[in-house]
Design an enzyme around this catalytic site. Structure first.
Site, short mmCIF file in Angstrom:
data_model
loop_
_atom_site.label_atom_id
_atom_site.label_comp_id
_atom_site.label_asym_id
_atom_site.label_seq_id
_atom_site.Cartn_x
_atom_site.Cartn_y
_atom_site.Cartn_z
N CYS A 159 0.80 -1.22 0.00
CA CYS A 159 0.00 0.00 0.00
C CYS A 159 0.83 1.27 0.00
CB CYS A 159 -0.93 0.03 1.21
SG CYS A 159 -1.84 -1.50 1.48
N HIS A 210 -2.12 8.21 6.82
CA HIS A 210 -2.33 7.03 5.97
C HIS A 210 -3.81 6.68 6.00
CE1 HIS A 210 -1.66 3.27 3.93
NE2 HIS A 210 -2.13 2.59 4.96
N HIS A 222 32.58 -0.94 -43.43
CA HIS A 222 31.79 -0.76 -44.65
C HIS A 222 30.45 -0.19 -44.21
CE1 HIS A 222 28.85 -2.34 -47.66
NE2 HIS A 222 29.81 -2.11 -48.53
N ASP A 236 37.95 -7.06 -50.25
CA ASP A 236 37.30 -5.85 -50.75
C ASP A 236 38.27 -4.98 -51.54
OD1 ASP A 236 34.63 -4.48 -50.46
OD2 ASP A 236 34.66 -5.67 -48.64
#
Length: 1819
Positions: A586, A721, A1375, A1564
């Site tokens: 609570c 409360h 790349h 490459d």
């Protein structure tokens, strides 16, 4: 201290008569101020000493001391009746006196700053804590009595205040040990009374001499045969009194035995803990055991700095060191007699003037006592007749004063400010105003469970007989819990539906609280996204367990798991601070607030969003709570009522925004209340886990009060409360009354303590209960009213303490005013307790009273902005603002502008206007809202802001006072001008500041002053625009303005620009005659002027020059003044508009020839650098990106040659730098260039920085609005920064949501039915993948074998790799396309070769070399590296080798990083054939001469200039149009390119950078020449397309590539006849003269460039994201995009992860799109400019400007259909709109219409009608 005075500091042996608790509280409060840092250090050191000493005590004594974090925690404990009374009293007195002394002296350092100490007059030379202080040996002396001497000793041993903080802690240690030792010895002499009654161990006798008393005591001791140790003795004496000490019973007997003593005047002294000053009792060994203990950290050789008088002799102690001094003091305290007369004589002797120069005597003390009054009298008697002043200073007074705003010493010392709040609470309280109205009216929101939660007809049974049914039908519920603006929060309907409503509303209330707080992430340091965290309490999972679990979907976990509630807030707002979801039953909501406060105090965050969440849907929880007797069966929470029988459940959502107070004040926030303390503890001693415990609650209150240093009596309101349970109400009332309204000290009549409990109104919100209580308390502060308590329905609960009224405490039974006392702050407490035993308490106080700075508001125009993410919301926001203004016509326009611009997060649907009054704004708003075409005219701005170009004007715009208001208002702009002006003056030029300030005479200025003023103004303006958040894409300068442009672009420095302009002006003045030449502006193109003048005899022979081609219709010519006048007359006669320019010289004509050589010489000394942003050159009519064209000669030519502004603009358009959406800002005194741009590009948004005869702040303000509406996000904070303290943040109406109901109803009765099920289910374990096991094959790309089968002639291998592995990731990032790392096919080649060789050797172990031909490579979907750090991105490679065919098949698959599940379809396939390399060698030997021949031809053509030779940088710069290679991939040293044929010289980098078969960067380097040919050749249309490769037929290497080796590559590409969009070719790799490798038939496909962003999206930004369509992705097959996926080294395309679409059962509306831009030119903006709409020139058809029509025409054009075929019921499937076409259409919509949509919208809206309806709302 002045050397003409003498000073004594007297440390008493008694506490001041003040409230000791309050004194310690005030000390503690001051210690949290950084101005009292040394006080804080002392208190911390003292606390540590006491903790250390307590830890060493025997267990029985140790248990008497409760846990404490500071000395303040010990003040409330009464130790007097126990054995630690002496120790605690001694140590606390030492702490108090030294603390007061340190604080007092600290104030001396602050004297110059603090003028509030009117009751004290200080004279001090303190400058810092480390300076030599004013307690000077010889001029100052210390004195004290008893324990006070120990405090004085700490000062005597110190040479600075910092020393006191350290030595003082040791004095505390000695005091504590002394008290423990004395008490221990004394209790052995006489046992304390069993009833706890305190008896004195000392009496004072007056009017008797020491000798007389001694005689009586000697006689008593003799007569009674008293043992030596228990005898009664004299412990102190002076002329008028004698102190008698001994065991209490013996003293009593002595006074009864002696008639003289019996009838004497005597009083018991407050000495209750034992004997000191007893030479018969203590020996040197006793003293040594206390002082010289091994644990003591006294520095033995620390010197005694100041004289300390003995209380026995009155003379200074003779000790020279610390250890000696403490031994002397210990001896005196335990064995010496106090002689007050000697002390007084010693003090008087010190004050006795040795010189006539001594003018004053000063005695500092801790309040006044009898002893001190005697000292004062003696000193005054000595002073009588002398011209000297006795100054008495009290060292206690200061502690009760405040010294301006507190400056927290650390985060932990800060007060916290609540600056924003929002709620969704029962009873229709969907905002704070409605919530307050509910409270003020005393309403009760009780109702029965609504049918949309669950059916009470089936789930309610008051008898309790039905299993799983609830016994109570009641609750408190929020309205419309399912309504949510999914599009705003970037959620699809499907995701919104599955997401817990409390998490959705957490998002909503968090936004509303942030909006109320004026939080704009990143606006201030405290609101940086990385410093904002979220803390929410949640105690149930109803939606996940009940509603969403009926049909578990993709979003079940992120939509229902608690952590995602906070996580979604952080993700949406891009907060990267902590995200915590707490469950403390609570008290969860308030515990989350306390956790947020703790994070702020710990420095973990600078801003916290906290709250509590509860939405009830599950009847199971009703049943469980009812069966546990938590719930009331009769209705609402009856707090403190006799019939209280449990609580009533409630929904609730609440959020608050919290900062540290100093940050909130610095940020100019509205502070709702201040948090002084917050704490949570647990009721560990309760009788059961769910039962409250008063002791724990009281301990928590004390903790909070001590944390804040607050007196509980000062608290005047407590929000209880208050659940309405018998136990809870009784315990809380007890704990509250005992602490906050004790029996003693009682509250005064004016100190009423009011109580309240919001649960009486709205029920118990469980996890949201605490936040509801806090919100109520905050509203009580705002409204100055405590709402009535409605919880008592009958009579008050008899368990409540009966004496509350006598204690002046009670519930507010009616609306009770709670005014703020003048000059004081109200204190309030909020409680929230958890059913599990947790207790959370917050202590609040009033916000600091804000004094708004009243400035002289001279901004005549203000910008008012509104935004939203949908048209409906924007319209509603405008309506809300209009309504607010109608209700609050007194609203400050300046505050409104500040609030709506600087203090708001801005979205894509925008409204903006510049107005000068509230009524003008109301008029604009009404006009817009009355416009029936509002929805169609409002256009959202694009996600990607348009580019901005600065255009710098020439000197023709000069006037006095240009930029004057900016110079006066903005310190940054003023500083820029002043810095540049100082540079100019240091270069020998005059100051330009008088020109800008308009303080110069209004006479023509010299060319030097004119030109310098313009250039300096323009450079400062450019920097000012950058300050305002405008990112510059390019610059262009007109004539003189080009110098400013070059400086802003970084080509030349500002200093060089000023120098060149000033010297150029000087040269002009020296060598050119003013007025001899003139310049004429002609409204006609150059060729027409020439024809007209040639046709007239009078002008046919006149020589003139074209100075400027400003536009296609505007030309400036120059020449001799007389001839120019003749030309003007001729042209005007032909009705041509002409204007003689007001300039003294004709620049860009022959008149300036005399200065050119010297100008160029001067310019050669200036360094020219490459521009940081492109420079559009009116001289060269091009865009300059490098420094090659910019040099001294350029400036020479720019001075002499024509300014071709028009051609420059056209060139920028041709090069793609400028389009119709590009924004132009005229930088200069008057918008000349802006007009030229609009003439060239009518639709171009062009605005100004300054304007003649207009306030420059107003000009900037209007331009900022235009920028804002165009999609730029100006930094409004900087615009308002100079006067921010003059503005107030307004609490305007909250954002109006475009909500839809996303609610999944609970169907059936299965929560009841499950009670009867007898079978269960066996949980399954999800598949997991471990990548950390050992593997026989591990390279940089192949990480682990997951399966392997080897037979006689076949072998199968499965491997798994993680693309996020550093080696793999680095290979991918080598790349990049569109800033994304994309796996090049050289990666797949290396993996194929690696696996191929491995498997082949498994079958043929002794093979020396394995030669492989990689064939049939087909990459279906490209792989893009994830942006998420720490993620796993696995892929699987499956290979099968068959020796019978000498081949191996390979397939690559994606895999799920969480489940390990492999995709059903591969993203790439290939074959490897194991072949004889000799066959390759023979084949290639026949071709080698042909290839070498073609290479030679290319070399020859390059040498002849017929082919292009590209350097390495240029080759890869061309490549960069599509792909950006890392350095290791850049192996081509040079390239010769001839249309589709090319050769390259290649050198491989020597490093392998990992473990490979053949490094991808080497593959490459030798093969990506083909990609360069297609993406860089003039033969390719690279403007509209980019080129990628889907694969190749083969890839072979005769021998392994070698590190650092040199190769040549050759390729010739050609169109493939079967597909006109496809090219192919063979790439040959040569080493020397030999072909050593070949890529056979590499295929490259053409792809529309507009799809680049679609395939390669840039990284996400940190701003609040725009809305997205409901799909998170879509499936795009390789063949659906015309086979454009990549293979070998050319660029590759990614694939979007598939995500099947499931229609929502509750809502089908698609979310709104990212918006498109609507702008107008500056000239069309009225003085009070309304929302900016599209310029007419931007519309395709002035008659039909409907967005729907434009969209339909575009779709018809792209699909090849007639518009008539696009009927409302036509489906996109029928029309042939596949995934590729949807991609193209979405990009076309963005590019041409500015409409941002996802291609998935064609699935969400499957028909033309649905699509057009969506566009109509959101576009």
């Amino acid at each position: 201290m002045d050397s003409t005075s003498r000073r004594v500091v007297f440390f008493s042996n008694e506490f001041p008569n003040d409230d000791l608790k309050e004194l310690f509280r005030r000390l503690d409060q001051h210690s949290k101020d950084r101005r009292f840092r040394l006080l804080s250090i002392f208190l911390e050191e003292s606390t540590a000493v006491l903790k250390d000493e307590v830890s060493k005590l025997p267990r029985p004594l140790k248990e008497l001391v409760p846990p404490f974090d500071s000395v303040l925690g010990l003040v409330d404990v009464d130790f007097r009746q126990g054995p630690l009374g002496a120790a605690m009293e001694s140590s606390m007195l030492t702490i108090l006196e030294l603390g007061l002394f340190i604080g007092y002296v600290s104030l001396l350092c602050l004297l110059d700053q603090v003028k509030m100490l009117t009751s004290l007059v200080y004279t001090s030379h303190y400058e810092s804590e480390d300076t030599e202080w004013d307690l000077v040996p010889g001029e100052s002396v210390l004195a004290g009595l008893s324990i006070g001497i120990l405090a004085a000793a700490a000062v005597a041993l110190s040479s600075s205040l910092a020393d006191v903080a350290k030595t003082g802690a040791e004095a505390v240690r000695v005091s504590f040990r002394l008290g423990v030792y004395v008490a221990d010895i004394s209790t052995k002499l006489e046992t304390p009374q069993s009833d706890g009654t305190l008896s004195s161990w000392a009496h004072v006798v007056t009017e008797m001499t020491e000798a007389g008393v001694q005689d009586e005591l000697r006689q008593f001791n003799t007569d009674t045969h008293s043992p030596e140790l228990t005898k009664v003795f004299i412990s102190a004496a002076d002329k008028t009194s004698v102190s008698v000490s001994g065991p209490p019973s013996r003293i009593k007997a002595a006074f009864q035995h002696s008639p003289v003593l019996r009838y004497s005047k005597s009083l018991p002294l407050p000495v209750y803990d034992g004997l000191c000053h007893a030479s018969h009792l203590y020996t040197q060994s006793d003293i040594d055991s206390i002082i010289n203990s091994a644990e003591s950290v006294i520095v033995a050789d620390r010197s005694v700095r100041l004289a300390l008088l003995s209380s026995q002799t009155g003379k200074p102690f003779i000790a020279k060191t610390a250890s000696e001094l403490f031994l002397e003091i210990g001896t005196e305290l335990l064995t010496g007699t106090i002689y007050l007369d000697n002390v007084t004589a010693g003090i008087v002797q010190h004050l006795q003037p040795q010189s006539k120069e001594i003018s004053s005597w000063q005695i500092d003390s801790f309040r006044t006592s009898l002893v001190l009054r005697g000292i004062h009298s003696a000193v005054e008697a000595k002073l009588s007749g002398e011209q000297r002043q006795l100054i008495r200073r009290d060292l206690v007074n200061w502690v009760n004063k405040d010294f301006g705003p507190r400056q927290p010493r650390s985060h932990a010392s800060s007060k916290l400010a609540i600056v924003g709040m929002a709620c969704r609470l029962p009873g229709g309280a969907n905002d704070l105003d409605l919530f307050w109205k509910l409270l003020e009216e005393g309403r009760d929101t009780l109702t029965t469970v609504p049918p949309d939660r669950f059916d009470l007809n089936t789930h309610y049974d008051p008898t309790g007989k039905t299993e799983n049914a609830t016994q109570t039908p009641y609750g408190n519920f929020i309205d419309r819990p399912g309504f949510f603006d999914a599009g705003f929060f970037n959620m699809s309907p499907r995701e919104a539906e599955q997401t817990d409503p409390m998490q959705r509303l957490a998002l909503v209330t968090a936004y509303e609280a942030l909006e109320m707080a004026g939080v704009v992430p990143g606006r201030t340091p405290s609101t940086h996204p990385s410093r904002i965290g979220t803390f929410y309490g949640q105690a149930s999972d109803d939606w996940r367990e009940l509603n969403a679990s009926q049909n578990i979907s993709t979003y079940a976990v992120p939509g229902g798991e608690r952590a995602f509630g906070n996580g979604r807030i952080n993700y949406f707002f891009k907060f990267s601070g902590p995200s915590f979801n707490l469950d403390t039953a609570c008290s969860s909501g308030l515990a989350a607030v306390q956790a947020a406060c703790s994070a702020l105090w710990a420095g973990e965050v600078d801003t916290a969003i906290a709250g509590g969440l509860n939405v009830i849907t599950d009847p199971d929880n009703y049943c469980g709570l009812g069966n546990a007797h938590f719930l009331s069966k009769t209705g609402q929470c009856k707090v403190w009522d006799k019939d209280a029988d449990g609580y009533c459940r409630a929904d609730g959502i609440g959020s608050v925004v919290i900062k540290r107070l100093e940050d909130a004040e610095a940020d100019n926030d509205n502070i709702l209340a201040v948090v002084l303390g917050a704490s949570t503890n647990h009721s560990a001693e309760a009788i059961s886990i769910t039962h409250p415990h008063a002791g724990a609650q009281k301990a928590n209150y004390r903790q909070v009060l001590n944390q804040a240093g607050v007196n509980p009596i000062d608290v005047s309101y407590i929000e209880l409360h208050g659940t309405g349970t018998q136990a809870g109400d009784a315990v809380e009332s007890e704990s509250v009354s005992d602490i906050f309204a004790p029996v003693t000290p009682r509250r005064r009549p004016d100190q009423r303590l009011y109580l309240g409990a919001v649960k009486s109104n709205i029920g118990h919100g469980e996890a949201a209960a605490g936040i509801a209580s806090l919100l109520k308390a905050l509203l009580v502060y705002q409204k100055n009213l405590i709402p009535m308590h409605i919880g008592i329905k009958s009579v008050i609960n008899p368990t409540i303490p009966k004496d509350l009224e006598r204690r002046n405490v009670g519930l507010a039974m009616q609306n009770t005013p709670w005014p703020r006392p003048a000059g004081k702050k109200r204190l309030a407490v909020v409680n929230s307790f958890g059913a599990h035993g947790g207790n959370t308490t917050l202590l609040l106080e009033d916000a600091p009273e804000r004094v708004k700075i009243q400035g002289t508001e001279d901004r005549i125009t203000h910008s008012i902005l509104l935004s939203a993410k949908s048209k409906k919301s924007l319209q509603a926001n405008m309506e809300s603002l209009l309504s607010y203004l109608d209700q609050h016509p007194e609203t400050s326009l300046a505050d409104l502008a500040y609030t709506t611009s600087s203090r708001r997060m801005h979205h894509n649907m925008r409204f903006g206007t510049s107005v000068s009054c509230i009524s003008g704004l109301q008029k604009v708003l009404r006009s817009q809202l009355d416009n029936v075409n509002f929805a169609s005219e409002v256009r959202p701005v694009p996600n990607e802001a348009p580019s901005v170009i600065l255009a710098f004007t020439s000197q023709g715009a000069y006037y006095h006072g240009m930029g004057r208001e900016l110079f006066a208002e903005f310190p940054y702009f003023r500083a820029q001008v002043q810095q540049l002006d100082r540079l100019a003056q240091r270069l020998g030029f005059p100051s330009v500041v008088p020109v800008i300030e308009n303080s110069i005479e209004d006479t023509p200025s010299s060319p030097i002053l004119t030109q310098l003023s313009v250039v300096i103004l323009e450079i400062a303006l450019a920097r000012f625009w950058s300050l305002l958040g405008v990112s510059i894409s390019a610059v262009i300068g007109h004539s003189l303005g080009e110098y400013a442009a070059l400086a802003v672009a970084g080509v030349i420095s500002a200093t060089d620009a000023i120098y060149l302009v000033g010297r150029r002006a000087q040269l002009v003045e020296e060598r050119c005659a003013q007025g001899s030449h003139s310049m004429l502006s002609v409204r006609a193109p150059e060729d027409e002027i020439q024809k007209m003048l040639a046709a007239e005899p009078e002008t046919a022979s006149i020589a003139y020059e074209v100075s400027c081609c400003n536009t296609n219709q505007d030309t400036v010519i120059g020449g001799l003044t007389g001839e120019i006048n003749d030309i003007r007359r001729t042209l005007e006669a032909k009705s041509i508009k002409c204007t003689i320019l007001d300039v003294p010289y004709a620049f860009h004509t022959a008149q300036v020839n005399p200065i050119l050589d010297d100008l160029e010489t001067l310019a050669k000394a200036v360094p020219f650098k490459a521009p940081s942003i492109p420079v559009i050159s009116p001289l060269l009519a091009t865009v300059i990106y490098d420094v090659k064209s910019l040099n001294a000669n350029y400036l020479r030519r720019a001075t002499r040659e024509t300014v071709d502004f028009a051609a420059a603009i056209e060139a920028a358009q041709d090069m793609g730098l400028v389009d119709s959406k590009t924004i132009w800002i005229d930088v200069g005194p008057h918008p000349i260039c802006a007009g030229l741009v609009r003439s060239m590009i009518p639709s171009a948004p062009a605005m100004s920085s300054c304007r003649r005869n207009e306030d420059s702040i107003a000009t900037i303000s209007k331009s900022l609005v235009t920028l804002y509406l165009a999609g730029i996000n100006p930094c409004w904070a900087e615009f308002f920064k100079p006067r921010e303290r003059e503005y107030s943040l307004l609490h305007l109406p909250k954002y109006r949501w475009n909500e839809i109901d996303y609610w999944i109803p609970y169907l059936g009765t299965w929560t009841l039915d499950k009670a009867h099920l007898k079978h269960g289910t066996k949980p399954t374990t999800p598949f997991s993948v471990s990548m950390s096991r050992p593997s026989a094959l591990r390279t940089s790309l192949v990480h682990q074998i997951t399966a392997e089968t080897v037979e006689a002639t076949t072998a199968t291998l499965h491997t798994i790799s993680d693309m996020q592995h550093p080696d793999f990731l680095e290979a991918i990032h080598g790349h990049t396309m569109n800033k994304c790392g994309v796996a090049t096919s050289s990666i797949w080649s290396d993996m194929a070769f690696t696996v191929g060789e491995y498997l082949y050797r498994r079958l043929v172990p002794n093979t020396k070399d394995v030669h492989m031909n990689l064939t049939d490579v087909e990459v279906l979907h490209a792989q893009v590296a994830s942006k998420t750090k720490g993620s796993v991105q696995p892929l699987v490679l499956r290979a099968h080798l068959d020796l019978s065919t000498s081949s191996m098949s390979l397939s690559w698959f994606n895999a799920n990083g969480e489940t390990g599940e492999c995709a059903a379809e591969s993203f790439a396939t290939a074959m490897i054939r194991f072949e004889d390399p000799m066959a390759w060698r023979k084949e290639w030997a026949r071709l080698a001469h042909l290839v070498r021949g073609r290479i030679e031809v290319l070399e020859q053509r390059a040498s002849e200039g017929k082919a292009s030779r590209l350097s390495k940088p240029l080759a890869y710069a061309l490549f960069k149009n599509v792909v950006d290679y890392a350095d290791r991939y850049r192996g081509m040293d040079s390239v010769v390119l001839d249309e589709l044929e090319a050769m390259a010289e290649v050198t491989l980098v020597p490093e392998r950078y990992g473990t490979w078969h053949t490094p991808p960067h080497w593959i490459d380097s030798v093969s990506h020449l083909a990609g360069l040919v297609m993406n860089g050749s003039d033969a390719s249309n690279t403007r509209d397309y980019f080129f990628v490769t889907p694969g190749c037929d083969s890839f072979r290497l005769l021998k392994k590539l070698e590190p650092g080796a040199q190769y040549r590559s050759y390729v010739r590409m050609f169109p493939l006849p079967e597909d006109p969009n496809m090219h192919g070719g063979d790439v040959y790799i040569l080493q020397g003269e030999e072909i050593v490798g070949m890529v056979g038939m590499i295929r490259i496909r053409r792809v529309p460039r507009l799809l680049m962003d679609r395939f390669f999206s840039p990284p996400t930004t940190t701003s609040v994201a725009g809305p997205v369509p409901p799909l998170s992705g879509e499936t795009t097959k390789y063949h659906d995009i015309a086979q454009t996926a990549p293979a070998l080294p050319a660029p590759t395309l990614p694939i979007v992860v598939p995500n099947p679409v499931a229609s929502s059962t509750m809502a089908s509306k698609a979310p709104e799109p990212a918006p498109l831009l609507a702008t107008s030119s500056e000239s069309s903006t009225p003085k009070e400019s309304p929302i900016v709409t599209p310029a007419e020139s931007e519309r395709e058809d002035p008659v039909d400007n409907n967005m729907i029509s434009q969209c339909l025409r575009l779709m018809a054009r792209e699909t090849g259909l007639e518009v008539e075929a696009l009927t409302a019921d036509a489906s996109f499937v029928q029309l042939g709109v596949d995934s590729l076409m949807s991609l193209v259409l979405s990009e076309k919509f963005r590019a041409e219409l500015g409409v941002e949509i996802k291609s998935s919208l064609f699935l969400e809206c499957p028909t033309i009608g649905e699509m057009t309806a969506w566009i109509e709302e959101y576009c």
